[in-house]
Design a protein around this motif. Structure first.
Motif, PDB file in Angstrom:
ATOM      1  N   MET A   1       0.835  -1.209   0.000  1.00  0.00           N
ATOM      2  CA  MET A   1       0.000   0.000   0.000  1.00  0.00           C
ATOM      3  C   MET A   1       0.863   1.250   0.000  1.00  0.00           C
ATOM      4  O   MET A   1       0.591   2.217  -0.698  1.00  0.00           O
ATOM      5  CB  MET A   1      -0.938  -0.009   1.210  1.00  0.00           C
ATOM      6  N   ALA A   2       1.951   1.233   0.813  1.00  0.00           N
ATOM      7  CA  ALA A   2       2.839   2.390   0.861  1.00  0.00           C
ATOM      8  C   ALA A   2       3.478   2.637  -0.497  1.00  0.00           C
ATOM      9  O   ALA A   2       3.626   3.795  -0.927  1.00  0.00           O
ATOM     10  CB  ALA A   2       3.917   2.180   1.921  1.00  0.00           C
ATOM     11  N   GLU A   3       3.855   1.560  -1.179  1.00  0.00           N
ATOM     12  CA  GLU A   3       4.463   1.707  -2.499  1.00  0.00           C
ATOM     13  C   GLU A   3       3.461   2.301  -3.485  1.00  0.00           C
ATOM     14  O   GLU A   3       3.807   3.180  -4.285  1.00  0.00           O
ATOM     15  CB  GLU A   3       4.962   0.350  -3.002  1.00  0.00           C
ATOM     16  N   ARG A   4       2.204   1.821  -3.428  1.00  0.00           N
ATOM     17  CA  ARG A   4       1.180   2.350  -4.328  1.00  0.00           C
ATOM     18  C   ARG A   4       0.937   3.835  -4.053  1.00  0.00           C
ATOM     19  O   ARG A   4       0.797   4.635  -4.987  1.00  0.00           O
ATOM     20  CB  ARG A   4      -0.115   1.562  -4.168  1.00  0.00           C
ATOM     21  N   GLU A   8       1.399   7.057  -6.654  1.00  0.00           N
ATOM     22  CA  GLU A   8       0.358   8.039  -6.953  1.00  0.00           C
ATOM     23  C   GLU A   8       0.816   9.466  -6.637  1.00  0.00           C
ATOM     24  O   GLU A   8       0.469  10.411  -7.339  1.00  0.00           O
ATOM     25  CB  GLU A   8      -0.920   7.694  -6.176  1.00  0.00           C
ATOM     26  N   ARG A   9       1.622   9.616  -5.607  1.00  0.00           N
ATOM     27  CA  ARG A   9       2.143  10.959  -5.296  1.00  0.00           C
ATOM     28  C   ARG A   9       3.096  11.428  -6.394  1.00  0.00           C
ATOM     29  O   ARG A   9       3.048  12.594  -6.812  1.00  0.00           O
ATOM     30  CB  ARG A   9       2.864  10.942  -3.943  1.00  0.00           C
ATOM     31  N   ALA A  10       3.937  10.525  -6.881  1.00  0.00           N
ATOM     32  CA  ALA A  10       4.870  10.894  -7.951  1.00  0.00           C
ATOM     33  C   ALA A  10       4.111  11.252  -9.224  1.00  0.00           C
ATOM     34  O   ALA A  10       4.476  12.196  -9.939  1.00  0.00           O
ATOM     35  CB  ALA A  10       5.846   9.744  -8.212  1.00  0.00           C
ATOM     36  N   VAL A  11       3.053  10.515  -9.505  1.00  0.00           N
ATOM     37  CA  VAL A  11       2.237  10.785 -10.699  1.00  0.00           C
ATOM     38  C   VAL A  11       1.585  12.162 -10.574  1.00  0.00           C
ATOM     39  O   VAL A  11       1.597  12.963 -11.529  1.00  0.00           O
ATOM     40  CB  VAL A  11       1.169   9.686 -10.872  1.00  0.00           C
ATOM     41  N   ALA A  12       1.013  12.454  -9.429  1.00  0.00           N
ATOM     42  CA  ALA A  12       0.330  13.743  -9.238  1.00  0.00           C
ATOM     43  C   ALA A  12       1.310  14.909  -9.375  1.00  0.00           C
ATOM     44  O   ALA A  12       0.989  15.939  -9.998  1.00  0.00           O
ATOM     45  CB  ALA A  12      -0.354  13.765  -7.873  1.00  0.00           C
ATOM     46  N   LEU A 282       1.757   8.106 -16.857  1.00  0.00           N
ATOM     47  CA  LEU A 282       2.768   8.386 -15.830  1.00  0.00           C
ATOM     48  C   LEU A 282       2.830   7.256 -14.808  1.00  0.00           C
ATOM     49  O   LEU A 282       3.912   6.906 -14.309  1.00  0.00           O
ATOM     50  CB  LEU A 282       2.462   9.716 -15.145  1.00  0.00           C
ATOM     51  N   ARG A 283       1.680   6.677 -14.485  1.00  0.00           N
ATOM     52  CA  ARG A 283       1.662   5.534 -13.556  1.00  0.00           C
ATOM     53  C   ARG A 283       2.432   4.362 -14.155  1.00  0.00           C
ATOM     54  O   ARG A 283       3.170   3.650 -13.464  1.00  0.00           O
ATOM     55  CB  ARG A 283       0.227   5.131 -13.240  1.00  0.00           C
ATOM     56  N   GLY A 289       9.898   2.202 -13.123  1.00  0.00           N
ATOM     57  CA  GLY A 289      11.058   2.849 -12.528  1.00  0.00           C
ATOM     58  C   GLY A 289      11.584   4.015 -13.332  1.00  0.00           C
ATOM     59  O   GLY A 289      12.760   4.373 -13.240  1.00  0.00           O
ATOM     60  N   LEU A 290      10.710   4.672 -14.115  1.00  0.00           N
ATOM     61  CA  LEU A 290      11.132   5.734 -15.016  1.00  0.00           C
ATOM     62  C   LEU A 290      10.635   7.113 -14.592  1.00  0.00           C
ATOM     63  O   LEU A 290      10.773   8.079 -15.353  1.00  0.00           O
ATOM     64  CB  LEU A 290      10.635   5.444 -16.440  1.00  0.00           C
ATOM     65  N   LEU A 291      10.034   7.234 -13.405  1.00  0.00           N
ATOM     66  CA  LEU A 291       9.485   8.510 -12.962  1.00  0.00           C
ATOM     67  C   LEU A 291      10.108   8.907 -11.627  1.00  0.00           C
ATOM     68  O   LEU A 291      10.082   8.135 -10.669  1.00  0.00           O
ATOM     69  CB  LEU A 291       7.964   8.424 -12.818  1.00  0.00           C
ATOM     70  N   ALA A 292      10.664  10.115 -11.599  1.00  0.00           N
ATOM     71  CA  ALA A 292      11.308  10.599 -10.379  1.00  0.00           C
ATOM     72  C   ALA A 292      10.324  10.615  -9.217  1.00  0.00           C
ATOM     73  O   ALA A 292       9.164  10.992  -9.371  1.00  0.00           O
ATOM     74  CB  ALA A 292      11.850  12.010 -10.611  1.00  0.00           C
ATOM     75  N   GLY A 293      10.786  10.172  -8.063  1.00  0.00           N
ATOM     76  CA  GLY A 293       9.956  10.152  -6.864  1.00  0.00           C
ATOM     77  C   GLY A 293       9.210   8.868  -6.649  1.00  0.00           C
ATOM     78  O   GLY A 293       8.690   8.618  -5.552  1.00  0.00           O
ATOM     79  N   ALA A 294       9.122   8.021  -7.686  1.00  0.00           N
ATOM     80  CA  ALA A 294       8.448   6.730  -7.544  1.00  0.00           C
ATOM     81  C   ALA A 294       9.447   5.688  -7.052  1.00  0.00           C
ATOM     82  O   ALA A 294      10.661   5.859  -7.194  1.00  0.00           O
ATOM     83  CB  ALA A 294       7.847   6.302  -8.872  1.00  0.00           C
ATOM     84  N   PRO A 295       8.966   4.588  -6.478  1.00  0.00           N
ATOM     85  CA  PRO A 295       9.892   3.536  -6.030  1.00  0.00           C
ATOM     86  C   PRO A 295      10.721   3.005  -7.188  1.00  0.00           C
ATOM     87  O   PRO A 295      10.301   3.045  -8.349  1.00  0.00           O
ATOM     88  CB  PRO A 295       8.950   2.457  -5.478  1.00  0.00           C
ATOM     89  N   ALA A 296      11.898   2.516  -6.882  1.00  0.00           N
ATOM     90  CA  ALA A 296      12.787   1.967  -7.908  1.00  0.00           C
ATOM     91  C   ALA A 296      12.159   0.737  -8.541  1.00  0.00           C
ATOM     92  O   ALA A 296      11.330   0.046  -7.934  1.00  0.00           O
ATOM     93  CB  ALA A 296      14.136   1.617  -7.293  1.00  0.00           C
TER      94      ALA A 296
END
Length: 820
Positions: A1-4, A8-12, A282-283, A289-296
């Motif tokens: 859940m934390a990863e999801r 979503e925060r990185a996408v926003a 973006l999701r 692993g291609l969006l800054a701020g998202a988990p690796a």
């Protein structure tokens, strides 16, 4: 859940930094295989690649080879989700090696008709088996941190007029059959992507089908991934974005990008729809692993041996259709220390290991049956080869004996760059060789030499559209323009193979070969950057009657004759449907004549889909090898000589003749293809009618041992979505260890039987094993068209434990389903 939540925060954060033009660009491919990178928001380039039997990568070329697995029909014939998951993990490994983030696979359309040209690329005629294998495959790929694009959503079950056909499908058939595998995969495997098909369904193009894309896929099933068009499948800017299409591929010319931004500015499209689609893209990038701020990106799983797994899948997928006794024992397996073996058939020397079209990859090696048997047989056991009959009269891309290089030229004849050409095929789509700019390319030259393995009149030819000048040993065989037309753009682009002349050559003496290809002006009008053509070659022709006579002679002199028969790329490929189920050329005659002189004749069928076998009762054994992948010969030797058991079961019914098949209509009439048969396809259709039985029923397959079904027990289940748990005990009554696929078929009062579950067990001689199978509640439900929902099947239900759809062995009552 934390990863999801982190995703979503990185996408926003990324989405709020994009203006309209950038969001619209995000939804259009940058080129043939990639999405545009946007460094300003920390977005990397996302790369896609075709599958499903290998990972091609950005470059469709033999310069960058791929592991070539057996065809999806072979994988499904294993009836083993665990094996399918391992295949997915291998493909994730291949994708990561090639810099690919999203695999355009698996294909989970159904075998509605044996005439479907892409039959080999789908799993089965049954939605439950398709859903189980597809779910495991998707989980395997995504285990490795690579996404999938489940395709082709939906009712894309034939190739005729595939870009424009309107398939009219009733609600019940749509739900119970064609949507069912997609639903199972979406709910259980959470795929990152789904591909919208070319065709329309009930009057609406699938790239614009809001009822199915938004309503069923997203709202009802909870799909949160991207919907991508099949390549060039999106045709309407406003229609596609309103319908639920997120990505219009390929680029840079699509209905999205600037066209979408303009539609928003003109008030034709609500920008909220663009925001929703951009967030989903973006999701996807975040998951890769291609969006800054998202988990690796998840770490790569343990290394998989691709060749070993390809061999295992090929063995597991082999289906032993017939194995008659000769002198008191079945012909298969062959005693490797017995008498000599005659191996016959052009496909025994040049096996067809994969189907035609976008599923093709270039393996770094292929083990033909001849090499596989030579390596496996003891040196003192004679092995004699004869061609017998060639299924194809077309030239193939230049291969053995050629050393070639392809060089791109500009208008002044200056070399822009080039690369080695392991085969005679030049297929540059998207990425070109280093230093080559597509806009500068005017011509491509293939240069090199050929060392013949045999003396005689070697034949040479061309395939493609454009200008050709072909020289062999300084002699010009052709200098002119080749222009092929075909209703399918894929087929039209690659053109027809044409023979241009023959040259007498001496064995072992090198000769220079040169083919200059000039790009036609119409390529500049295509919405992609691509160059595709081939240098073709064929060895000196031999008299067909002499070839047949030679095969009969070697068969008569051998203890066992093994005949390999095959289809060709003109029979099974993307872009067209089959006209019949006959083997091409004189292969039927070859089998009949060999069987007449050798009672121990074994026929190996190298095809991705059903073929007619008028000789099947005349031969001792029939083994179905499908398109067996790069380790074809090694796997075949394992099975023929008994090192491994042919553990496969048919994932689709094989008719004795096309006229017996329940569904034969695949060509549209006035642009429309009516699925008039409703939910009655495959074994359900065969069981519902009187008339000829199939040659081999769904689920059929023999092994090298025998089994007794001794007990069945049914227990109601309280688990969510599970109707009952069924335990079936079986005993190996044969003389060697083996594998049995226990199949469960549910039969309601109306007699409409359907597969309800399956499990494979293994046991040694005299040992017992227990299969434990959960029956899903959906297996006991039907789609009520008037109410628009799932309803329990009325009346009493029974469950059969069976060896095939036509061979029930144990029966027990089943509790009714109350679940919606």
């Amino acid at each position: 859940m934390a990863e999801r939540d982190a995703v979503e925060r990185a996408v926003a954060r990324a989405l709020e930094r994009l203006d309209l033009a950038a969001k619209a660009d995000l939804l259009a491919g940058r080129d043939m295989w990639a999405l545009r990178a946007m460094p300003g928001i920390g977005l990397g380039e996302l790369v896609m690649s075709d599958g499903p039997i290998g990972v091609r990568g950005r470059r469709w070329t033999a310069v960058d080879p791929s592991v070539a697995m057996p065809s999806p029909t072979a994988l499904a014939a294993g009836w083993d989700p665990g094996l399918a998951r391992r295949v997915g993990r291998l493909l994730a490994q291949e994708a990561r090696r090639k810099g690919v983030h999203l695999l355009l696979a698996p294909t989970v359309n159904l075998h509605r008709s044996p005439l479907g040209g892409r039959h080999f690329e789908a799993y089965s005629e049954d939605p439950l088996l398709t859903g189980e294998i597809g779910t495991a495959y998707v989980r395997g790929v995504q285990d490795g941190g690579v996404g999938v694009t489940v395709k082709h959503f939906v009712a894309n079950d034939a190739e005729s007029e595939r870009f424009t056909v309107n398939n009219t499908v009733g609600p019940r058939a749509l739900r119970e059959l064609y949507l069912a595998p997609f639903e199972a995969i979406v709910r259980r495997a959470r795929p990152w992507g789904v591909m919208a098909a070319y065709n329309a369904v009930n009057g609406v193009p699938m790239t614009e089908h809001a009822e199915l894309l938004r309503g069923v896929l997203r709202e009802e099933w909870g799909f949160d991934g991207v919907v991508v068009s099949d390549w060039f499948g999106a045709r309407s800017t406003a229609g596609a974005i309103r319908g639920g299409l997120d990505l219009a591929m390929p680029g840079p010319v699509t209905v999205y990008g600037e066209a979408l931004a303009a539609a928003v500015r003109a008030g034709e499209v609500d920008e909220r729809l663009v925001d929703e689609a951009a967030a989903r893209v973006l999701r996807l990038a975040a998951r890769a692993g291609l969006l800054a701020g998202a988990p690796a990106r998840p770490a790569a799983p343990a290394e998989v041996d691709g060749a070993a797994l390809a061999r295992e899948v090929a063995v597991r997928g082999c289906v032993l259709l017939r194995n008659a006794p000769r002198h008191g024992r079945p012909v298969l397996p062959i005693d490797p220390y017995g008498g000599g073996v005659a191996l016959i058939g052009a496909a025994a020397r040049h096996a067809r290991v994969l189907g035609g079209g976008s599923a093709q990859v270039f393996p770094d090696h292929v083990v033909p049956p001849l090499d596989g048997l030579r390596a496996a047989l003891p040196r003192r056991t004679p092995l004699v080869y004869a061609t017998g009959a060639d299924p194809s009269d077309e030239l193939a891309p230049a291969g053995a004996g050629f050393v070639l290089r392809a060089v791109a030229l500009d208008s002044a004849g200056r070399e822009l760059g080039g690369e080695p050409l392991p085969s005679g095929q030049v297929q540059w789509m998207g990425d070109l060789p280093e230093g080559v700019a597509y806009d500068e390319v005017v011509a491509v030259e293939v240069r090199g030499e050929f060392v013949p393995a045999v003396a005689g009149a070697h034949r040479f030819g061309t395939r493609g559209n454009g200008g050709f000048r072909l020289e062999v040993g300084g002699r010009v065989l052709f200098d002119g323009v080749q222009a092929d037309t075909h209703e399918d753009p894929f087929e039209a682009f690659f053109g027809r193979p044409l023979e241009r002349g023959a040259v007498e050559l001496a064995k072992g003496e090198p000769v220079e070969v040169a083919l200059r290809y000039t790009l036609p002006p119409e390529l500049a009008e295509l919405p992609l950057q691509a160059v595709g053509f081939s240098l073709l070659h064929g060895e000196p022709e031999q008299d067909p009657d002499e070839l047949l006579a030679e095969a009969v002679a070697v068969a008569a002199a051998a203890e066992t004759a093994v005949v390999v028969v095959a289809t060709t790329e003109r029979v099974e490929s993307e872009g067209f449907d089959r006209a019949d189920l006959r083997l091409p050329g004189r292969q039927d005659e070859l089998v009949a004549r060999v069987a007449a002189v050798n009672p121990r004749t074994v026929v190996v069928v190298n095809a991705g889909a059903p073929v007619e076998m008028p000789w099947r009762e005349e031969v001792a054994a029939v083994l179905l090898a499908w398109f067996p992948g790069q380790e074809a010969g090694a796997a075949l030797a394992d099975v023929l000589l008994g090192a491994e058991e042919p553990g496969g079961r048919l994932p689709t019914t094989w008719p004795a003749s096309l006229t017996d098949a329940p569904v034969r209509q695949v060509a549209p009439h006035d642009g429309e293809l009516a699925y008039d048969e409703g939910p009655s396809i495959g074994y359900r259709a065969w069981a519902a009618r009187s008339g000829p039985a199939p040659a081999y029923p769904f689920g059929h397959g023999l092994g090298y041992t025998s089994w007794e079904y001794t007990a069945i027990e049914v227990r109601p289940s309280a688990a969510d979505g599970v109707l009952a748990t069924v335990r079936v005990e079986v005993r190996n009554t044969g003389g060697r260890a083996g594998r049995e696929v226990v199949q469960l078929y549910l039969t309601p009062a109306d007699g409409d039987r359907r597969l309800a579950g399956f499990a494979a067990v293994a046991a040694g001689p005299g040992e017992s094993a227990e299969a434990v199978i959960e029956v899903p509640a959906r297996a006991a439900q039907w789609w009520d068209e008037e109410a628009g929902g799932w309803r329990p099947v009325p009346g009493p239900l029974t469950v059969d434990a069976a060896r095939s759809s036509a061979a029930p062995l144990l029966t027990a009552p089943l509790p009714a389903s109350d679940a919606p």
